[in-house]
Structure formats: C-alpha cells, structure tokens
Write an enzyme that holds these catalytic residues in place. Structure first.
Site, PDB file in Angstrom:
ATOM      1  CD  GLU A 145       7.691  -0.316   7.721  1.00 54.23           C
ATOM      2  OE1 GLU A 145       6.783  -0.802   7.343  1.00 54.23           O
ATOM      3  OE2 GLU A 145       7.994   1.042   7.284  1.00 54.23           O
TER       4      GLU A 145
ATOM      5  CG  ASP B 227      -0.295  -0.127   2.601  1.00 50.16           C
ATOM      6  OD1 ASP B 227       0.815  -0.167   2.401  1.00 50.16           O
ATOM      7  OD2 ASP B 227      -1.165  -0.044   3.509  1.00 50.16           O
ATOM      8  CB  SER B 228       4.423   1.721  -0.158  1.00 48.83           C
ATOM      9  OG  SER B 228       4.887   0.468  -0.908  1.00 48.83           O
TER      10      SER B 228
ATOM     11  CG  ASP C 276       0.497  -4.150   1.964  1.00 48.96           C
ATOM     12  OD1 ASP C 276       0.732  -5.156   2.679  1.00 48.96           O
ATOM     13  OD2 ASP C 276       1.413  -3.120   1.824  1.00 48.96           O
TER      14      ASP C 276
ATOM     15  CD  GLU D 158       0.274  -1.437   7.925  1.00 49.34           C
ATOM     16  OE1 GLU D 158       0.042  -0.466   8.854  1.00 49.34           O
ATOM     17  OE2 GLU D 158       0.951  -1.191   6.921  1.00 49.34           O
TER      18      GLU D 158
HETATM   19  O1  KIV Z   1       3.454  -1.170   1.770  1.00 49.46           O
HETATM   20  C1  KIV Z   1       4.394  -1.387   1.886  1.00 49.46           C
HETATM   21  O2  KIV Z   1       5.459  -1.232   0.942  1.00 49.46           O
HETATM   22  C2  KIV Z   1       4.975  -2.400   2.752  1.00 49.46           C
HETATM   23  C3  KIV Z   1       6.547  -2.422   2.981  1.00 49.46           C
HETATM   24  C4  KIV Z   1       7.153  -1.621   3.528  1.00 49.46           C
HETATM   25  C5  KIV Z   1       6.942  -3.764   3.816  1.00 49.46           C
HETATM   26  O3  KIV Z   1       4.351  -2.661   3.519  1.00 49.46           O
END
Ligand code: KIV
Length: 272
Positions: A190, A52-53, A91, A123
């Site tokens: 993280e 979700d980044s 995610d 998460e």
């Molecule tokens: O969303 C993302 O890129 C992540 C990574 C930082 C593990 O969750």
C-alpha cells in the site's frame, strides 16, 4: 460471469500464484455485504477482501482501529453467502493478532470457522512473524500487507507515501521476503513508490497486490466505495473512479422524495 473472465473455476491461493507465474494480473476489490459481493463475484473479480476499511466506509470511523473481530466476522459472514468463484479473504482487525501468537491464532481460527473465509490478511512484517508462523501452521492461508499499514496510523502520524527513504524501503523488502519464506500466499503493498513495488514483485514468487503502489505489482486492489465513486471527499492520486454512484444515488433519492411529496408515487399500477 463477465466476458473478460471465462474461467469459472474457484480461485484458490495456488491459482493466484500460477496467475503471477504466467503474467496474468490479479483483480481484487473490497466488499462488506451480500448484495455488492454478489455483483463483484458474478463480474469475475479474482479476490474479494472483507477489509477492515469497513471501519471507515461502513461504520464512519476516521481510522480502521475501532472495528472489532466480532464486527469483521459479521461482515465476512454476509459476503461469504454471495461469493462462489472469487477467493474470499478477510482482514484480522487491529488488536486481534498483535498481542501474541496464541491470541493471533485464536482470532484467525474464529474468522475461518465462523465465516468460511478462504484466507485472512494481517498487517506487518518481522514484528508479527511469530503470529504469522503460528497461524500458517494451523493451515490458514495468509495474505500479508506492507507499506502504509493503516492499523499503524498512530505510529506513522500521516497517510503519506511510505518507504521513500532507503532504510524503510530496505526493511520492506526484507519483510516481504520473510513473509514469502514463512508461507504467505500474497502481499498487499500500500502506497509505496512504484519502483519499490516493482523490485519487490520481481524478487518474490508469490503475488503482490498494489493499492497506490503503481502498475508493476501482480495485481491491483481498491476499496469499493472509492472506485464506485460513493465517497466524494477521498481523492488520492492512486484512485481511479469507475462510476459516480454518489450522483446516481443522490439523483434517485431526490427524485423519490419529489414523487412521494407530489403524490406521484405510488401510482395505481404500483398499488394492490
Ligand atoms: O481494509 C482494506 O480495505 C485494505 C485494502 C486497502 C487493501 O486493507
């Protein structure tokens, strides 16, 4: 296929657990589109995460909170078409699983059914255990995510290292053990102290994947834009840049603009 990874077999959750057992480190990167995912898969990466980044690096938001389930599904569908060997994990975004376990299951099913992802990532620990249990009971593999969980940034108020305090470290250990007991196949850790990541990794039989959690985890993950040097203005201590694509792209585009303005592009050979 890269020379490093000669094993062409599809990576499964079971194989990741076996890799931990025999001490082989797990490589993981994020990807959000067909073209990049196809390079990563051919290079032999073990896990591709549609993170979700995407909310930050693809859509330009300052947090991961705004991205929707529909948008995550779109990115995951694009990546799925490229990925043949790696395990593809997607995610579940903020708001799609925290409400209650039924909602969480519906979101997980949509992600799996509409994208063909191999697994999902969520998460949190104890707070979302009911949702984790319910999703797992539908046969959907889950990767956990503890430590700095960016979907909770408004609670933390900072992206600083988590679990330096004994009480938070203790809760993280308990959450990790709980996620393993419930049946998660791996956990992203993280931005926590390396010593804590070591302790957690030694306690668990499922692999831990570090981002800013030091070298003792069973694998490492980075956001593709960060490790390729596309982002110039994000330089946390844990980040190693393997390329300077910002400069490569900037030079190429400036060169192209110059050629167009001068009438040097296209040439006769590049015309019909
Ligand atoms: O969303 C993302 O890129 C992540 C990574 C930082 C593990 O969750």
């Amino acid at each position: 296929m890269s020379t490093y990874t000669e094993d062409n077999r599809k990576v499964t959750t079971q194989r990741l657990i076996e890799m931990k057992r025999r001490g082989e480190k797990i490589s993981m990167l994020t990807a959000y589109d067909y073209s990049m995912a196809s390079i990563f898969d051919k290079a032999g990466i073990d896990v591709i995460l549609v993170g979700d980044s995407a909310s930050n690096v693809m859509a330009g938001y300052t947090t991961t909170l705004p991205i929707t389930l529909d948008q995550m599904i779109w990115y995951a569908q694009s990546v799925r078409k490229a990925v043949k060997r790696a395990l593809l994990c997607a995610d579940l975004p903020f708001g799609s699983y925290q409400g209650n376990s039924k909602e969480a299951l519906c979101s997980a099913i949509r992600m799996m059914k509409e994208t063909g992802a191999d697994a999902i990532k969520v998460e949190g620990g104890r707070e979302i255990s009911e949702s984790v249990e319910r999703i797992l009971s539908a046969g959907i593999p889950i990767m956990g995510h503890l430590g700095l969980t960016p979907q909770s940034i408004n609670k933390f108020g900072t992206y600083a290292v988590r679990a330096r305090e004994e009480s938070e470290a203790q809760k993280l250990i308990e959450d990790a053990c709980l996620l393993e007991k419930l049946g998660c196949f791996g956990i992203v850790l993280e931005k926590i102290p390396a010593s804590l990541a070591k302790e957690v990794s030694e306690k668990l039989t499922i692999p831990t994947i570090s981002i800013g959690a030091g070298p003792y985890a069973d694998g490492q993950v980075l956001v593709m834009h960060d490790m390729l040097g596309i982002n110039k203005n994000f330089s946390p201590r844990f980040l190693r840049r393997y390329a300077d694509l910002y400069s490569v792209i900037m030079d190429a585009v400036e060169h192209y603009i110059k050629d167009v303005k001068n009438g040097d592009f296209p040439s006769e050979k590049e015309s019909y």
